[in-house]
Every structure is written in C-alpha cells, then in structure tokens.
Scaffold this motif. Sequence first.
Motif, PDB file in Angstrom:
ATOM      1  N   CYS A 161       0.826  -1.207   0.000  1.00 18.33           N
ATOM      2  CA  CYS A 161       0.000   0.000   0.000  1.00 18.33           C
ATOM      3  C   CYS A 161       0.861   1.258   0.000  1.00 18.33           C
ATOM      4  O   CYS A 161       0.611   2.209  -0.752  1.00 18.33           O
ATOM      5  CB  CYS A 161      -0.929   0.009   1.216  1.00 18.33           C
ATOM      6  SG  CYS A 161      -2.278  -1.173   1.131  1.00 18.33           S
ATOM      7  N   VAL A 210      -7.602   5.117  -8.771  1.00 25.55           N
ATOM      8  CA  VAL A 210      -6.840   4.082  -8.072  1.00 25.55           C
ATOM      9  C   VAL A 210      -6.376   4.529  -6.692  1.00 25.55           C
ATOM     10  O   VAL A 210      -6.399   3.745  -5.733  1.00 25.55           O
ATOM     11  CB  VAL A 210      -5.611   3.669  -8.919  1.00 25.55           C
ATOM     12  CG1 VAL A 210      -4.671   2.760  -8.133  1.00 25.55           C
ATOM     13  CG2 VAL A 210      -6.066   2.997 -10.197  1.00 25.55           C
ATOM     14  N   TRP A 250      -7.399   6.169  -4.239  1.00 27.02           N
ATOM     15  CA  TRP A 250      -8.219   6.143  -3.029  1.00 27.02           C
ATOM     16  C   TRP A 250      -8.119   4.804  -2.298  1.00 27.02           C
ATOM     17  O   TRP A 250      -8.338   4.741  -1.075  1.00 27.02           O
ATOM     18  CB  TRP A 250      -9.682   6.434  -3.371  1.00 27.02           C
ATOM     19  CG  TRP A 250     -10.346   5.390  -4.219  1.00 27.02           C
ATOM     20  CD1 TRP A 250     -10.361   5.315  -5.576  1.00 27.02           C
ATOM     21  CD2 TRP A 250     -11.085   4.259  -3.743  1.00 27.02           C
ATOM     22  NE1 TRP A 250     -11.064   4.211  -5.995  1.00 27.02           N
ATOM     23  CE2 TRP A 250     -11.522   3.547  -4.900  1.00 27.02           C
ATOM     24  CE3 TRP A 250     -11.425   3.771  -2.483  1.00 27.02           C
ATOM     25  CZ2 TRP A 250     -12.274   2.382  -4.805  1.00 27.02           C
ATOM     26  CZ3 TRP A 250     -12.181   2.606  -2.390  1.00 27.02           C
ATOM     27  CH2 TRP A 250     -12.596   1.937  -3.539  1.00 27.02           C
ATOM     28  N   ILE A 251      -7.760   3.744  -3.023  1.00 31.42           N
ATOM     29  CA  ILE A 251      -7.701   2.427  -2.386  1.00 31.42           C
ATOM     30  C   ILE A 251      -6.543   2.332  -1.385  1.00 31.42           C
ATOM     31  O   ILE A 251      -6.762   2.018  -0.208  1.00 31.42           O
ATOM     32  CB  ILE A 251      -7.632   1.313  -3.441  1.00 31.42           C
ATOM     33  CG1 ILE A 251      -8.948   1.252  -4.212  1.00 31.42           C
ATOM     34  CG2 ILE A 251      -7.328  -0.034  -2.793  1.00 31.42           C
ATOM     35  CD1 ILE A 251      -9.000   0.175  -5.260  1.00 31.42           C
ATOM     36  N   LEU A 294      -7.303   4.667   1.524  1.00 31.07           N
ATOM     37  CA  LEU A 294      -8.290   4.131   2.463  1.00 31.07           C
ATOM     38  C   LEU A 294      -7.681   3.068   3.372  1.00 31.07           C
ATOM     39  O   LEU A 294      -7.889   3.069   4.600  1.00 31.07           O
ATOM     40  CB  LEU A 294      -9.468   3.557   1.683  1.00 31.07           C
ATOM     41  CG  LEU A 294     -10.606   2.951   2.512  1.00 31.07           C
ATOM     42  CD1 LEU A 294     -11.263   4.014   3.369  1.00 31.07           C
ATOM     43  CD2 LEU A 294     -11.640   2.301   1.597  1.00 31.07           C
ATOM     44  N   LEU A 295      -6.912   2.162   2.795  1.00 30.57           N
ATOM     45  CA  LEU A 295      -6.297   1.087   3.582  1.00 30.57           C
ATOM     46  C   LEU A 295      -5.251   1.637   4.545  1.00 30.57           C
ATOM     47  O   LEU A 295      -5.153   1.168   5.688  1.00 30.57           O
ATOM     48  CB  LEU A 295      -5.668   0.062   2.635  1.00 30.57           C
ATOM     49  CG  LEU A 295      -6.651  -0.727   1.763  1.00 30.57           C
ATOM     50  CD1 LEU A 295      -5.906  -1.570   0.749  1.00 30.57           C
ATOM     51  CD2 LEU A 295      -7.564  -1.597   2.636  1.00 30.57           C
ATOM     52  N   LEU A 343     -12.070  -6.736  -0.033  1.00 31.76           N
ATOM     53  CA  LEU A 343     -11.067  -6.616  -1.086  1.00 31.76           C
ATOM     54  C   LEU A 343     -11.690  -6.812  -2.459  1.00 31.76           C
ATOM     55  O   LEU A 343     -11.317  -6.122  -3.423  1.00 31.76           O
ATOM     56  CB  LEU A 343      -9.956  -7.646  -0.854  1.00 31.76           C
ATOM     57  CG  LEU A 343      -9.185  -7.509   0.468  1.00 31.76           C
ATOM     58  CD1 LEU A 343      -8.130  -8.603   0.579  1.00 31.76           C
ATOM     59  CD2 LEU A 343      -8.530  -6.126   0.575  1.00 31.76           C
ATOM     60  N   TRP A 383     -14.774  -6.075  -3.215  1.00 33.21           N
ATOM     61  CA  TRP A 383     -15.523  -4.839  -3.470  1.00 33.21           C
ATOM     62  C   TRP A 383     -14.604  -3.723  -3.961  1.00 33.21           C
ATOM     63  O   TRP A 383     -14.940  -2.991  -4.892  1.00 33.21           O
ATOM     64  CB  TRP A 383     -16.232  -4.405  -2.200  1.00 33.21           C
ATOM     65  CG  TRP A 383     -16.847  -3.040  -2.315  1.00 33.21           C
ATOM     66  CD1 TRP A 383     -17.995  -2.691  -2.970  1.00 33.21           C
ATOM     67  CD2 TRP A 383     -16.304  -1.826  -1.776  1.00 33.21           C
ATOM     68  NE1 TRP A 383     -18.217  -1.338  -2.872  1.00 33.21           N
ATOM     69  CE2 TRP A 383     -17.198  -0.781  -2.146  1.00 33.21           C
ATOM     70  CE3 TRP A 383     -15.176  -1.526  -1.017  1.00 33.21           C
ATOM     71  CZ2 TRP A 383     -16.971   0.545  -1.768  1.00 33.21           C
ATOM     72  CZ3 TRP A 383     -14.964  -0.215  -0.644  1.00 33.21           C
ATOM     73  CH2 TRP A 383     -15.844   0.808  -1.029  1.00 33.21           C
ATOM     74  N   MET A 384     -13.429  -3.606  -3.351  1.00 40.64           N
ATOM     75  CA  MET A 384     -12.467  -2.589  -3.777  1.00 40.64           C
ATOM     76  C   MET A 384     -11.999  -2.842  -5.201  1.00 40.64           C
ATOM     77  O   MET A 384     -11.891  -1.908  -6.013  1.00 40.64           O
ATOM     78  CB  MET A 384     -11.270  -2.558  -2.825  1.00 40.64           C
ATOM     79  CG  MET A 384     -11.563  -1.948  -1.476  1.00 40.64           C
ATOM     80  SD  MET A 384     -10.074  -1.788  -0.473  1.00 40.64           S
ATOM     81  CE  MET A 384     -10.722  -0.905   0.948  1.00 40.64           C
ATOM     82  N   ALA A 385     -11.715  -4.093  -5.509  1.00 44.59           N
ATOM     83  CA  ALA A 385     -11.247  -4.425  -6.860  1.00 44.59           C
ATOM     84  C   ALA A 385     -12.327  -4.128  -7.891  1.00 44.59           C
ATOM     85  O   ALA A 385     -12.041  -3.572  -8.967  1.00 44.59           O
ATOM     86  CB  ALA A 385     -10.843  -5.896  -6.918  1.00 44.59           C
ATOM     87  N   SER A 394     -14.792  -1.954  -7.554  1.00 38.92           N
ATOM     88  CA  SER A 394     -14.942  -0.499  -7.608  1.00 38.92           C
ATOM     89  C   SER A 394     -13.842   0.127  -8.448  1.00 38.92           C
ATOM     90  O   SER A 394     -14.094   1.061  -9.223  1.00 38.92           O
ATOM     91  CB  SER A 394     -14.909   0.085  -6.188  1.00 38.92           C
ATOM     92  OG  SER A 394     -15.967  -0.418  -5.406  1.00 38.92           O
ATOM     93  N   LEU A 395     -12.638  -0.404  -8.307  1.00 42.30           N
ATOM     94  CA  LEU A 395     -11.519   0.090  -9.103  1.00 42.30           C
ATOM     95  C   LEU A 395     -11.771  -0.150 -10.590  1.00 42.30           C
ATOM     96  O   LEU A 395     -11.614   0.759 -11.420  1.00 42.30           O
ATOM     97  CB  LEU A 395     -10.233  -0.612  -8.672  1.00 42.30           C
ATOM     98  CG  LEU A 395      -8.993  -0.365  -9.534  1.00 42.30           C
ATOM     99  CD1 LEU A 395      -8.621   1.103  -9.515  1.00 42.30           C
ATOM    100  CD2 LEU A 395      -7.831  -1.221  -9.040  1.00 42.30           C
TER     101      LEU A 395
END
Length: 221
Positions: free
Chosen positions: A77, A136, A138-139, A142-143, A166, A168-170, A172-173
Amino acid sequence: MELDEMKMAWPALVQQLERQNALNEQLFHQGLADRLRRHLRPLVWRQSLQIVFGLAAMLWGISFWSTHASVWQNVVCGVAMQVLGTLALILSAHLLQMQQSIDYAAPVLEIQRHLVRMRAWRVKVEAPLIAVLGGVIWIPALLMGAQYEGDRFGLNLWQHVRPVVLVWMALSLGVGVGAVFLARYVVRWLGHGRWLENGLAGNAIVRAEEALAEMASFERE
C-alpha cells in the motif's frame, strides 16, 4: 517643396515608416507575449498544486511503508501510494517544464507548434493517466488510513479485513477506471471529440491557441 528636395527627403521618410512599423510589430508581439503568459498562468498554478499533491502523496507512501515494514500488505500500500504520487509529480513537472520553455519572442508558428506538443501531452498522456490515478489512489489511501486507526489499538488491519471487502475494492476500481474510458469513447462516438480534447487540454491552452491564431491572421494581413 521642390522635386529634388522631395527625392532627398523620401529615403528618410521610408526609414521612419519602417522604424515605426518595426516598433508597432514589436509592441504587438510584446502584447501577445503578455496575453499568452496571462492565459497560461492558471495552467502553471494547477500544475504547481498537482506537484505539491504528488510530493505529499509520495512522502506519505514512503513514511507509511517504512513504519509498517513488518506487514507486506502495508508495504504494498505504501509503495503504491509512493508510485502514484511520483507519477502525479512527474506528469505535472514535465508539462510545467514545457510551458516554461516557450520562447515568446519566437515566430508565431514556432509557438503554435510548442502549444500543439503541450496539447498532445495533456490529451494523450497526462489526462488519461491522471484519470486512472484518481480512480486508483483512493484504495491505498483508504487502507493506509484504516491501518493508522488500527495502530491506535495495536491491531493489524490485514488480520481483520474480510475477502469480500477486497473484492468490493477491486470491483470499484475496475468500474471507476472503466467508466472513465467508456465515457471518453461515448463522447467521441457522439461526435464531440474536439470538445472533449479541448476539455482535456484545458482552458488555458485553448485560450493561448486562440490568441496565437489571431496573431497569425494579423501577420497574414
């Protein structure tokens, strides 16, 4: 006035007219240079702010992964944030360097070519990459923020993150980045490609191009 006197005075009059024309042209070019600098000033401000943002993101990424090196996910990250911040910095710095290298005393055609290169960089390189970066960055942000919150209680975020989060994040990305390019395709398909390019190039470059077009028209006349 005698004819001989007129013949003698004529070269001096021609020289005076030539000097006046040269002075008027010089003043016109100076006015054009001032207009171009004024039109491009907002571009300089925006790129300078983006450089500050990129530098801050880069330093945040370095600070994060260097203090959370015991967990490889946190390192990923932090490195991702560092890379994205560096990318934003490089993109803006390059465009700013292109703007700073404009020779306002050069012929109008040469300045126009310089602006064409700036437009191409904005439309074909910077704008798409910045759009992807925005979808990208924001991921990891956020983490990293969640891990900072976990640090207060001595928790490792990755021991408590559910796989569904994870996924959901992928998704959303993928949807976010895909939407950017889909919107670009639809706008072009609808016949508004030039409008889109002007928007990506930015109002500063468009107005500078218009000022140069006026100058080129004046020179042709």
